[in-house]
Scaffold this motif. Sequence first.
Motif, mmCIF file in Angstrom:
data_model
loop_
_atom_site.group_PDB
_atom_site.id
_atom_site.type_symbol
_atom_site.label_atom_id
_atom_site.label_comp_id
_atom_site.label_asym_id
_atom_site.label_seq_id
_atom_site.Cartn_x
_atom_site.Cartn_y
_atom_site.Cartn_z
ATOM 1 N N ASP A 86 10.013 57.472 15.041
ATOM 2 C CA ASP A 86 9.146 58.611 14.766
ATOM 3 C C ASP A 86 9.029 58.772 13.254
ATOM 4 O OD1 ASP A 86 11.302 60.311 13.735
ATOM 5 O OD2 ASP A 86 11.915 60.576 15.824
ATOM 6 N N HIS A 87 8.265 59.746 12.819
ATOM 7 C CA HIS A 87 8.028 59.918 11.379
ATOM 8 C C HIS A 87 8.570 61.242 10.857
ATOM 9 C CE1 HIS A 87 4.914 57.020 12.739
ATOM 10 N NE2 HIS A 87 5.482 56.345 11.748
ATOM 11 N N THR A 88 9.610 61.727 11.488
ATOM 12 C CA THR A 88 10.191 62.980 11.028
ATOM 13 C C THR A 88 10.884 62.755 9.686
ATOM 14 O OG1 THR A 88 12.311 62.609 12.123
ATOM 15 C CG2 THR A 88 10.585 63.746 13.413
ATOM 16 N N THR A 89 11.034 63.820 8.947
ATOM 17 C CA THR A 89 11.705 63.744 7.646
ATOM 18 C C THR A 89 13.103 63.179 7.801
ATOM 19 O OG1 THR A 89 10.416 65.619 6.885
ATOM 20 C CG2 THR A 89 12.398 65.104 5.641
ATOM 21 N N ASN A 90 13.798 63.561 8.847
ATOM 22 C CA ASN A 90 15.157 63.093 9.089
ATOM 23 C C ASN A 90 15.190 61.583 9.326
ATOM 24 O OD1 ASN A 90 17.986 63.366 9.541
ATOM 25 N ND2 ASN A 90 17.589 63.269 11.741
ATOM 26 N N THR A 91 14.323 61.080 10.199
ATOM 27 C CA THR A 91 14.308 59.647 10.515
ATOM 28 C C THR A 91 13.934 58.822 9.290
ATOM 29 O OG1 THR A 91 13.742 60.096 12.820
ATOM 30 C CG2 THR A 91 13.284 57.876 12.007
ATOM 31 N N VAL A 92 12.875 59.224 8.608
ATOM 32 C CA VAL A 92 12.419 58.499 7.419
ATOM 33 C C VAL A 92 13.499 58.528 6.338
ATOM 34 C CG1 VAL A 92 10.741 58.533 5.517
ATOM 35 C CG2 VAL A 92 9.967 58.811 7.890
ATOM 36 N N GLY A 93 14.070 59.678 6.089
ATOM 37 C CA GLY A 93 15.100 59.812 5.059
ATOM 38 C C GLY A 93 16.325 58.970 5.347
ATOM 39 N N ARG A 139 20.803 47.921 13.533
ATOM 40 C CA ARG A 139 21.633 49.128 13.599
ATOM 41 C C ARG A 139 21.169 50.241 12.660
ATOM 42 N NH1 ARG A 139 27.584 46.262 13.841
ATOM 43 N NH2 ARG A 139 27.232 45.217 15.822
ATOM 44 N N LEU A 140 20.113 49.968 11.889
ATOM 45 C CA LEU A 140 19.627 51.017 10.997
ATOM 46 C C LEU A 140 19.099 52.182 11.812
ATOM 47 C CD1 LEU A 140 17.720 49.078 8.184
ATOM 48 C CD2 LEU A 140 19.920 50.211 8.020
ATOM 49 N N PRO A 141 19.370 53.400 11.364
ATOM 50 C CA PRO A 141 18.924 54.565 12.132
ATOM 51 C C PRO A 141 17.400 54.657 12.178
ATOM 52 C CG PRO A 141 19.841 55.232 10.010
ATOM 53 C CD PRO A 141 20.082 53.770 10.148
ATOM 54 N N GLY A 142 16.889 54.918 13.372
ATOM 55 C CA GLY A 142 15.469 55.183 13.536
ATOM 56 C C GLY A 142 14.577 53.965 13.696
ATOM 57 N N VAL A 143 15.133 52.767 13.716
ATOM 58 C CA VAL A 143 14.313 51.563 13.841
ATOM 59 C C VAL A 143 13.945 51.341 15.308
ATOM 60 C CG1 VAL A 143 14.252 49.049 13.565
ATOM 61 C CG2 VAL A 143 15.266 50.484 11.782
ATOM 62 N N ALA A 144 12.643 51.283 15.569
ATOM 63 C CA ALA A 144 12.154 51.006 16.919
ATOM 64 C C ALA A 144 11.867 49.526 17.106
ATOM 65 C CB ALA A 144 10.885 51.804 17.194
ATOM 66 N N ARG A 145 11.299 48.884 16.054
ATOM 67 C CA ARG A 145 10.918 47.479 16.183
ATOM 68 C C ARG A 145 10.958 46.787 14.828
ATOM 69 N NH1 ARG A 145 5.927 48.082 18.009
ATOM 70 N NH2 ARG A 145 4.892 47.525 16.077
ATOM 71 N N LEU A 146 11.415 45.549 14.839
ATOM 72 C CA LEU A 146 11.412 44.683 13.660
ATOM 73 C C LEU A 146 10.584 43.447 13.978
ATOM 74 C CD1 LEU A 146 15.217 44.624 12.817
ATOM 75 C CD2 LEU A 146 13.451 45.689 11.445
#
Length: 162
Positions: A86-93, A139-146
């Motif tokens: 998602d693009h929340t401030t928390n996920t992006v940060g 394992r990075l937080p918030g990663v949906a796809r690489l």
Amino acid sequence: MTAPQRARSAQPALDRVDRRILDHLADHGRSSIADLAEAVSISASSAQRRLRRLESEEVVRGYRAVLDPIAVDRGLVVHLAVTLVDHTTNTVGRFERHVLDLAGLVSCHHVTGDVDYLMRVDVADVEALDVLLRRTLARLPGVARLTTMVATSAVVDRVTQV
């Protein structure tokens, strides 16, 4: 006025000679003042004065050594497209904080389009890429796809080629 507009308006005016100096330095960062002056057809004192101004105005931000990627275990160039959950401030940060310390990271850009980030990571070889993907990036937080793209050759690479 937005921050990018303020930044653009604060940029120093560069004339044709300044741009020739910058073009020369981009490929020949260790040029002497005499060589720089000759390359852009101005006097040495003028070249030195202009270069000092360009440095003080941070148009020239520094000088770097170009290292042999094989010698420093960074011979495999990998481009990664990263999509976040998602693009929340928390996920992006959280993602951006974690990626700063990534070994071999050359660049990371937040982009528009179907993916959220484009990254360049230089690693030693395919085995190091596997470790990077499985043990670190997955394992990075918030990663949906690489999406991983391995460079097979460099047509232009101003980061590692002389």
